[in-house]
Write an enzyme that holds these catalytic residues in place. Structure first.
Site, short mmCIF file in Angstrom:
data_model
loop_
_atom_site.label_atom_id
_atom_site.label_comp_id
_atom_site.label_asym_id
_atom_site.label_seq_id
_atom_site.Cartn_x
_atom_site.Cartn_y
_atom_site.Cartn_z
N GLU A 181 -24.31 -6.12 -82.53
CA GLU A 181 -24.06 -4.86 -81.83
C GLU A 181 -25.05 -3.75 -82.23
O GLU A 181 -24.72 -2.57 -82.14
CB GLU A 181 -22.63 -4.40 -82.10
CG GLU A 181 -21.59 -5.35 -81.55
CD GLU A 181 -20.23 -4.71 -81.48
OE1 GLU A 181 -19.71 -4.55 -80.36
OE2 GLU A 181 -19.69 -4.36 -82.55
N HIS B 288 -20.60 2.72 -87.00
CA HIS B 288 -19.67 2.03 -86.10
C HIS B 288 -18.63 1.32 -86.95
O HIS B 288 -18.96 0.59 -87.89
CB HIS B 288 -20.40 1.00 -85.24
CG HIS B 288 -19.45 0.08 -84.52
ND1 HIS B 288 -18.56 0.52 -83.58
CD2 HIS B 288 -19.23 -1.26 -84.64
CE1 HIS B 288 -17.83 -0.50 -83.13
NE2 HIS B 288 -18.22 -1.59 -83.77
N HIS C 132 -14.14 -0.17 -87.17
CA HIS C 132 -12.86 -0.49 -86.55
C HIS C 132 -11.74 0.20 -87.30
O HIS C 132 -10.65 -0.35 -87.42
CB HIS C 132 -12.63 -2.01 -86.56
CG HIS C 132 -13.79 -2.82 -86.09
ND1 HIS C 132 -14.07 -4.08 -86.53
CD2 HIS C 132 -14.76 -2.52 -85.19
CE1 HIS C 132 -15.17 -4.54 -85.93
NE2 HIS C 132 -15.61 -3.62 -85.12
N HIS D 88 -11.30 -1.81 -79.61
CA HIS D 88 -12.41 -2.22 -80.46
C HIS D 88 -12.57 -1.32 -81.69
O HIS D 88 -12.44 -1.80 -82.82
CB HIS D 88 -13.68 -2.21 -79.59
CG HIS D 88 -14.93 -2.64 -80.28
ND1 HIS D 88 -16.05 -3.04 -79.60
CD2 HIS D 88 -15.25 -2.71 -81.58
CE1 HIS D 88 -17.00 -3.35 -80.47
NE2 HIS D 88 -16.54 -3.17 -81.68
#
Lengths: 245, 245, 245, 245
Positions: C82, C101, C103, C173
């Site tokens: 990603e 980034h 979760h 996500h």
């Protein structure tokens, strides 16, 4: 060490010290709360730490107290204010050999909300059965008490509310669990009563839970009693590692 | 060590020991719960610890058990009461090579509230798909069981309820997940099923969640399978550090 | 080490390694998630770890990637799938110098429930402002994607949804935050976005919260930017102690 | 060390350093928040750390500040921006000898939801009484402030809202507790205010709680004051072990 402890085995003493440390390690007690065992040589006496944080208790901090709350030794250290919880339950319940009193967090809400009843929602909480009683101290001490079970009358009222159950909730205060096998069982119950409360709270937010039947609760409680040392051995290893780190 | 373990590689043995420690480290199991792998040399046998807390398991505690629950060795130690969960799932599902049974806390509420269905709400839980089945032991064992899957009949009923899913919830008890790749996958699924349950509970309090479609769930599950060693390497490092501290 | 890293100061490299460890230590990332900084000597390149768990990242694991996702070096290790999240945000936002980034768990529910909008409920979350946008990958990738931002088109759609905000949620996500000062700011924002989500969820259960006005949010964000090293110094000490224990 | 500290005993200094570490260890403060004590030799001065994370504070970081917020020493280090919280409360409340300001998480929701009132739901939170006041900074600073109590006027408005209470919530920011006995009492109150908020939030999800009466709250607060060193001794041991590991 308290001379009256002479009749207690070193294994019992070690279990009681471990129980203090385990209850802290697992978050059942913090600086407050206490655990006791009935004296194996004299059912009119129980063994408990002097007044201090459970995590710091050593064998030399243990003392013997009569069921009416009087320390056995003349030069005894300061006892817990709420030793009457223990004494009066031992007096009312000949089958009980260990008692844990705590303020564990997930249980307290069930003690302060009328109509919210703690009950067995998972097999690990089977010993709770179909409902846990709640002790409302106002009924005995009036509307302006300091909430503490600080005398024989209040201890006796609590024991009466406990009845034949394994746990009694105390409104705005905490809870007390008992064991009829040994102190390991009482610790096991204190740990899993807290977990059951957490599971039940979460389940109630999702909808209406299917609880264990009386038969399922009794069966699961019996099965767990047979396995309790599996957890105890783990917990004992954990507090030993923690204290040596 | 169990002689029947001879056919298993040292890597497999190490992974199974690590799996026990990782599941405890991440809070999926406590003193209870168990993890197994199918024997690579004989699909009619699975490898699992003797009855003890997962955190304490060493390679010398592993034993081999036949799919019907009988230990392979004559002088085998005491096995887990609920080994039938593993045996009957391996029997029913030729594709399964690893099984984790646990009481992880966030999943249990979805198993006790009728109408609350655990399903994939985040890509890490893709393997759960559009709904996780719930095993109601009362349908097989009647209203007064001790809740345990303690024989072949109950294990078989559980395996039937699992069907082709990767996870089955057990009412008032816990859950069981399976892996078709290796034990690392089963551990991965046990960890993220618990996390998905937590996320789903929180989301349900905010409103009506958008769940993954069947296609998204399958795609995400596949993508995660390809990445699972990224998590395993971290977890292995964590339990190694923990055990050496 | 990647030759293209030559132009980056050792302080920047150390901050990026620390950022990886801090994000894990504080529970923002687990085995997954990633953090990057724009190359100080070439705005068309960003620095990020090779594909691995953030907690395990060392300086030798860092690599340089062009904004289109191609590694700079010919013999580069495997990059994160990603990486397009980072590249396309750096391309769309000239002011951004760092991207995280993750979760992280409390934020995800706000991304999956239509109508639940993450916004600043406490001064530490001022940078979130009056509403955080949500990226619905289905609008770009259709109903059967694997949920991952695995190409430039999806990265670009995500960057478009981010717009001028400091955070964008990703449905089912996780989320992505950006920093315009340095990597410390991006880490700060990732940590306090998660905390703000937790506070907001709790507040919403009590009733209708009073949120920060746009002016309060901007003012608090500015005040916090001036103080961010107070937190960074603490976090750095914590991960150093953790790694030496 | 600040020359103005000469009049403070080494026990007081040690307690203040310990207080900083304990508040962090128990999750009441993170990189932000601060604790102070009134100077025992001059009621017009208070002792507090220079601007830094509480967990990292050493005795050499302590400084003396006048009630109007001016550091006593000419070459003083940078003070906390929000020192006016402390100064103005000491000015308004002659009985107060210690102040803790924090952003502890469970309390914040009660400060942002109109109609949600933090009050004593368990005996450990007796000092909160029947209701905790909320400070709305907009009433003093207008709709576009940066939320910080960064001058004497805002500090004074906060102190006025505190009134005779032991705790005041700050909308979208945190809370401030005071102690009239010593810094240990203020720490105790900060810890158990947070716990009471958590218990009350949970109880409110189950139904309508029975709160402590004014008499019960006062009685329990008095009883806890007499026992506070039991917790302090534990917490001190914990931070000592933590810092030596």
């Amino acid at each position: 060490m308290d001379a009256a402890l002479a009749g207690a085995s070193s294994e019992l003493i070690q279990d009681l010290v471990d129980a203090n440390h385990i209850l802290y390690h697992l978050g059942v007690v913090d600086g407050f709360g206490h655990v006791s065992v009935r004296h194996p040589g004299d059912p009119g006496i129980f063994i408990i730490s002097r007044s201090m944080a459970p995590a710091l208790v050593a064998a030399s901090d243990l003392m013997c107290i009569r069921l009416d709350g009087r320390p056995v030794s003349h030069n005894a250290p300061a006892p817990y204010l709420e030793r009457f919880i223990h004494g009066e339950i031992y007096r009312a319940r000949a089958d009980v050999v260990a008692v844990v009193h705590s303020h564990s967090a997930a249980i307290i809400p069930f003690g302060v909300v009328p109509g919210a009843t703690l009950r067995a929602v998972s097999h690990m909480g089977g010993f709770i059965g179909e409902s846990a009683p709640v002790f409302e101290i106002r009924e005995s001490a009036g509307p302006n008490s300091d909430m503490l079970v600080r005398n024989n009358e209040l201890g006796s009222a609590l024991a009466q509310r406990l009845g034949k159950h394994s746990i009694v909730l105390m409104r705005g205060h905490g809870s007390t669990v008992v064991g009829s096998l040994n102190v390991r069982q009482a610790v096991y119950r204190a740990v899993y009563a807290e977990l059951n409360a957490r599971l039940q709270s979460e389940a109630l937010r999702l909808g209406t839970p299917v609880y264990l039947t009386a038969g399922e609760a009794a069966g699961a409680a019996q099965a767990n009693d047979n396995q309790q040392d599996r957890a105890w051995n783990l917990w004992k290893r954990e507090v030993q590692r923690s204290s040596s780190s």
